[in-house]
Design a protein around this motif. Sequence first.
Motif: not given
Length: 264
Positions: A235-241
């Motif tokens: 979920a953090v990776r999706a936010l960063a993207t």
Amino acid sequence: MIRLIVNLAMLVIGIAGFCAGIYFRNVRRDVGECLAPQSPPAPSAAAGRDYSAELFARPATAAPATLPPPDLAHMPPVKEWNQAYTRLRFYGWLERSNLDPEKRTRVEAILQSHAATVRSLDMEFRGDGRHEHRRKLTGQLTDAMRPVLDGGELAGFQQNLALEEVDRVMNDLGAALYSQEAPLTPEQSRRLTAVICESRTPADRAAPVLELSATDWDAVLEKAALFLSSQQLEAVRALATQRQFMLRFEAISGFSYRRALPGL
């Protein structure tokens, strides 16, 4: 008998023709009034300030480029929006601060009187002068709160101003993970907030408002992997993207999706 029927029919036809004539005459008059050039009605004293004149009126002798920008911040719809935004913006901080009722009432009144400043502060800016601009706004808000809040409360208020963007994205992340049945614990939330705040250059850490655009998301993901589950980390990776995409979009288009209204 036949003559009577014919007379009645002629009477009905005559009445219908008379009514039709009046109707079409009124239609022609109304259409003419609509098509004729009209001057806007002068506002009455009871109607208050005529804001439409500020927005749309253009003197015939003045070039548009020389006109001052309209004072949108004092227009009732914008003012009401700013005040509603400010109430929502500081609700969490007020709840966590546990201020006594009298002090909270005074703080809320001060925030409402500075709602336009709060809204302007929370907008994303670009340009070399943005830190100085935000430092001026945070100084104004801090000075307004200084007579009411004690030292610890004032420090908490200043931290809330500085971490608005981080807190907002943490709220979005927390809501997304809660819906996925993988909520962050209070300790995870605290550590992730600290990681996001620290993953930037020293100059960016010293800014009056920490900008998400200055976050080193690769460093965030690397450090967050030590205390987040695989689902939470995704979920953090999706936010960063998402954040990186928005920055590229703004760089290409020149359009900021959170740009402030002119005049605020």
